[in-house]
Enzyme design. Structure first.
Site, mmCIF file in Angstrom:
data_model
loop_
_atom_site.group_PDB
_atom_site.id
_atom_site.type_symbol
_atom_site.label_atom_id
_atom_site.label_comp_id
_atom_site.label_asym_id
_atom_site.label_seq_id
_atom_site.Cartn_x
_atom_site.Cartn_y
_atom_site.Cartn_z
ATOM 1 N N LYS A 153 23.544 24.736 -4.114
ATOM 2 C CA LYS A 153 24.252 24.117 -2.990
ATOM 3 C C LYS A 153 25.475 23.410 -3.556
ATOM 4 O O LYS A 153 25.346 22.547 -4.435
ATOM 5 C CB LYS A 153 23.370 23.097 -2.271
ATOM 6 C CG LYS A 153 22.436 23.717 -1.259
ATOM 7 C CD LYS A 153 21.797 22.638 -0.403
ATOM 8 C CE LYS A 153 20.831 23.249 0.583
ATOM 9 N NZ LYS A 153 20.089 22.218 1.345
ATOM 10 N N LYS A 237 11.503 22.659 -7.460
ATOM 11 C CA LYS A 237 12.738 23.077 -6.784
ATOM 12 C C LYS A 237 12.982 24.562 -7.002
ATOM 13 O O LYS A 237 13.381 25.290 -6.080
ATOM 14 C CB LYS A 237 13.934 22.248 -7.265
ATOM 15 C CG LYS A 237 15.211 22.677 -6.554
ATOM 16 C CD LYS A 237 16.149 21.597 -6.189
ATOM 17 C CE LYS A 237 17.254 22.167 -5.289
ATOM 18 N NZ LYS A 237 18.353 21.281 -5.062
HETATM 19 P P1 NAD Z 1 27.283 10.647 -9.006
HETATM 20 O O1 NAD Z 1 27.679 12.001 -9.351
HETATM 21 O O2 NAD Z 1 28.217 9.814 -8.199
HETATM 22 O O3 NAD Z 1 26.943 9.867 -10.361
HETATM 23 C C1 NAD Z 1 26.525 8.522 -10.281
HETATM 24 C C2 NAD Z 1 27.362 7.608 -11.192
HETATM 25 O O4 NAD Z 1 26.885 7.730 -12.528
HETATM 26 C C3 NAD Z 1 28.833 7.919 -11.235
HETATM 27 O O5 NAD Z 1 29.546 6.721 -11.324
HETATM 28 C C4 NAD Z 1 28.974 8.716 -12.509
HETATM 29 O O6 NAD Z 1 30.272 8.682 -13.058
HETATM 30 C C5 NAD Z 1 27.993 8.015 -13.397
HETATM 31 N N1 NAD Z 1 27.426 8.798 -14.480
HETATM 32 C C6 NAD Z 1 27.020 10.086 -14.443
HETATM 33 N N2 NAD Z 1 26.406 10.413 -15.574
HETATM 34 C C7 NAD Z 1 26.418 9.332 -16.366
HETATM 35 C C8 NAD Z 1 25.929 9.046 -17.659
HETATM 36 N N3 NAD Z 1 25.213 9.931 -18.334
HETATM 37 N N4 NAD Z 1 26.166 7.829 -18.184
HETATM 38 C C9 NAD Z 1 26.847 6.901 -17.471
HETATM 39 N N5 NAD Z 1 27.307 7.076 -16.230
HETATM 40 C C10 NAD Z 1 27.096 8.291 -15.688
HETATM 41 O O7 NAD Z 1 25.881 10.616 -8.217
HETATM 42 P P2 NAD Z 1 24.543 11.489 -8.313
HETATM 43 O O8 NAD Z 1 23.475 10.592 -7.854
HETATM 44 O O9 NAD Z 1 24.413 12.164 -9.597
HETATM 45 O O10 NAD Z 1 24.785 12.626 -7.216
HETATM 46 C C11 NAD Z 1 24.913 12.316 -5.859
HETATM 47 C C12 NAD Z 1 25.601 13.466 -5.179
HETATM 48 O O11 NAD Z 1 24.782 14.630 -5.302
HETATM 49 C C13 NAD Z 1 25.822 13.266 -3.710
HETATM 50 O O12 NAD Z 1 27.131 13.649 -3.387
HETATM 51 C C14 NAD Z 1 24.828 14.192 -3.041
HETATM 52 O O13 NAD Z 1 25.261 14.661 -1.803
HETATM 53 C C15 NAD Z 1 24.740 15.287 -4.048
HETATM 54 N N6 NAD Z 1 23.489 16.047 -3.984
HETATM 55 C C16 NAD Z 1 23.598 17.391 -3.954
HETATM 56 C C17 NAD Z 1 22.463 18.168 -3.941
HETATM 57 C C18 NAD Z 1 22.575 19.658 -4.002
HETATM 58 O O14 NAD Z 1 21.557 20.342 -3.826
HETATM 59 N N7 NAD Z 1 23.738 20.196 -4.288
HETATM 60 C C19 NAD Z 1 21.199 17.561 -3.940
HETATM 61 C C20 NAD Z 1 21.119 16.175 -3.979
HETATM 62 C C21 NAD Z 1 22.292 15.421 -3.991
HETATM 63 N N1 GLY Z 2 18.746 19.019 -2.171
HETATM 64 C C1 GLY Z 2 18.315 19.911 -1.169
HETATM 65 C C2 GLY Z 2 18.468 21.347 -1.517
HETATM 66 O O1 GLY Z 2 18.906 21.679 -2.581
HETATM 67 O O2 GLY Z 2 18.175 22.173 -0.702
#
Ligand code: NAD
Ligand code: GLY
Length: 374
Positions: A153, A237
Site C-alpha cells: 500500500k 501480515k
Molecule cells: P514516520 O514515518 O513519520 O516516522 C516517525 C518519526 O520517526 C519521524 O520523525 C521519522 O523521521 C523518525 N524516524 C524514523 N526512523 C527513525 C530512526 N531509526 N531513528 C530515529 N528517528 C527515526 O511514522 P511511522 O509511524 O513510521 O509511519 C506512519 C505512516 O505510515 C503514516 O503515514 C501511515 O498512514 C502509514 N502507514 C501505512 C501503512 C501501509 O500499509 N502502507 C500501514 C500503516 C501505516
Molecule cells: N495497514 C493496512 C494494510 O496494509 O492493509
C-alpha cells in the site's frame, strides 16, 4: 512461516510474501543495513536513489549507500522534510524533480529509507515514475517494520482524508534492520507497538498472550523478544496480503482500530497524534463497540486496554469537538475508504483472534465514542 538464514556475515529471519510474480522477501535481523548479503538479488542498474528524510538520512544513509554502491554507477539521494504533514503532492513532486534532474531512467531503483511516511511516498513515486520503477523498503520505525513497508500500500494524504491518493505497488524486498530502532524516540516506538498489538485480536491470540508476557522486554528492545514481535507481525501480515492483496475483503481486518484512529488523526490535524497513537485508542473503541454488539466480553476489552496502556499509549480518544464530539467522529469516519454509500464499515472483533467487517447503528457508535473519549 519465517526461516532463519545465514548470509556472508549475519544471521537473519526471512518471511516470504507470496504474490506470484510480485513475490518478495522480508529480511529481519540486527545490523542488516551494512550487510552486503541482504542486498543480493535486488535489481542492479545505472541509477539508484535513496529517498529518506531530514532526520533519518544523517543517521543511516551513508551506511546504506556504502552497502549498495557496488551495484550502481550512481547513487543519488533525496531528503524529504520530516513529518506526516508533508505526506502530500508537493513533497512527492520533489522526488520526481530529482529523478528527472538526474536523468533517472525506467530501470532506476528507489530505496525508501525511513518510517511509514517515507515508505508510502517512495512507493507511490516508484509506482508513478515512468509508469513504474522498482523500489526497496528499508523501514526504520517499528511501525513501518511490522506494517507499512509490507504489502504494497503506497500513497499520500489529501486534506480531506488520509491515504486517499495512492496505489497498490509491491517492493522488490523489505529489509528490517532491528538495530536502527535504538535511535527511535520512545513515543514513536510505542506508536509502532499499536500495530504489533493489533495482530493478536484479529488473527492470533497466542501471539497476544505472548505479548502480554513480553511487552516490557519488547519495549526494552531485548533482541529475541523484539525479533519475535517483528517476525510474527510480518508473518501474519504476509499471510493476509497473500490471500487478498488488493483488499477486496479479508485485508480490511488489518485496519482494526484504524477507522476511529484515522478520524482522530484527521480531526486533530495530521501530526498531532501519531498514526499508531490513533490506532491504539481506536482499537479500544472498536473493541468496546464489539462488546456492546455482544461479540466479545468485557474481560477481552480490559485485556486489550491493559496492554495498550502498558505499551505507553492512551486508551482514551481525544475530544475532537466540544459541542458534538461523537457527531464529529461520525462525520470524519463516513469518509473512511471502507465506507460504502456513506455507511461506515468497522473492523470488529467477532471473537478474540478473529475479526469481522460490518456496520453498526449510529446510536451505539455514539455511546462508544462518549464512553471512550476524554
Ligand atoms: P514516520 O514515518 O513519520 O516516522 C516517525 C518519526 O520517526 C519521524 O520523525 C521519522 O523521521 C523518525 N524516524 C524514523 N526512523 C527513525 C530512526 N531509526 N531513528 C530515529 N528517528 C527515526 O511514522 P511511522 O509511524 O513510521 O509511519 C506512519 C505512516 O505510515 C503514516 O503515514 C501511515 O498512514 C502509514 N502507514 C501505512 C501503512 C501501509 O500499509 N502502507 C500501514 C500503516 C501505516
Ligand atoms: N495497514 C493496512 C494494510 O496494509 O492493509
Amino acid at each position: 512461516m519465517s526461516s532463519i538464514i545465514k548470509s556472508s556475515t549475519k544471521i537473519f529471519s526471512e518471511v516470504p510474501i507470496s504474490l506470484g510474480e510480485r513475490s518478495y522477501r522480508i529480511l529481519i535481523g540486527a545490523n542488516l543495513l551494512a550487510d552486503g548479503g541482504v542486498w543480493e538479488g535486488v535489481p542492479e542498474s545505472h541509477h539508484a536513489v535513496i529517498v529518506s528524510n531530514s532526520t533519518v538520512a544523517p543517521l543511516y544513509s551513508d551506511v546504506l549507500r556504502n552497502a549498495i554502491s557496488s551495484r550502481y554507477a550512481q547513487v543519488h539521494e533525496v531528503r524529504l522534510p520530516d513529518g506526516e504533514e508533508f505526506k502530500n503532492w508537493q513533497t512527492l513532486q520533489t522526488i520526481f524533480d530529482v529523478l528527472l534532474q538526474k536523468g533517472c531512467d525506467r530501470k532506476t531503483i528507489l530505496y525508501a529509507l525511513g518510517g511509514g511516511v517515507v515508505g508510502d511516498m517512495t512507493g507511490f513515486a516508484a509506482a508513478c515514475y515512468m509508469r513504474g520503477i522498482p523500489f526497496v523498503q528499508v523501514p526504520t520505525t517499528l511501525l513501518s517494520q511490522v506494517d507499512s513497508s509490507v504489502g504494497g500500500k503506497t500513497g499520500i494524504n489529501h486534506p480531506l482524508g488520509k491515504n486517499m491518493v495512492g496505489a497498490f505497488y509491491q517492493p522488490q524486498r523489505v529489509v528490517c534492520d532491528l538495530s536502527v530502532l535504538t535511535t527511535l524516540p520512545q513515543r514513536e516506538f510505542s506508536a509502532g507497538l499499536a500495530e504489533v498489538i493489533k495482530y493478536g485480536p484479529i488473527a492470533d491470540m497466542q501471539f497476544f498472550t505472548w505479548l502480554e508476557d513480553k511487552i516490557e522486554a519488547v519495549m526494552a528492545q531485548h533482541p529475541e523478544a523484539l525479533a519475535h514481535a517483528v517476525c510474527r507481525s510480518c508473518e501474519i501480515k504476509a499471510e493476509v496480503v497473500g490471500l487478498d492483496e488488493r483488499e477486496s475483503g479479508l485485508r480490511a481486518i488489518l485496519n482494526f482500530g484504524h477507522t476511529f484512529g484515522h478520524a482522530i488523526e484527521a480531526g486533530l490535524g495530521y501530526g498531532i497524534w501519531l498514526h499508531g497513537e490513533g490506532v491504539g485508542a481506536g482499537m479500544v473503541m472498536a473493541a468496546e463497540l464489539s462488546c456492546r454488539l455482544g461479540l466479545v466480553d468485557e474481560i477481552f476489552v480490559k485485556r486489550l486496554m491493559s496492554i495498550i496502556d502498558r505499551a505507553g499509549l492512551s486508551v482514551k480518544g481525544p475530544i475532537l469537538d466540544s459541542k458534538d464530539n461523537a457527531g464529529r467522529y461520525l462525520q470524519l469516519m463516513r469518509g473512511d475508504k471502507k465506507s460504502e454509500a456513506g455507511e461506515i464499515r468497522f473492523v470488529l472483533i467477532e471473537s478474540p483472534g478473529k475479526a469481522v467487517v460490518r456496520s453498526a447503528p449510529d446510536r451505539l457508535v455514539r455511546e462508544v465514542i462518549d464512553a471512550c473519549c476524554s
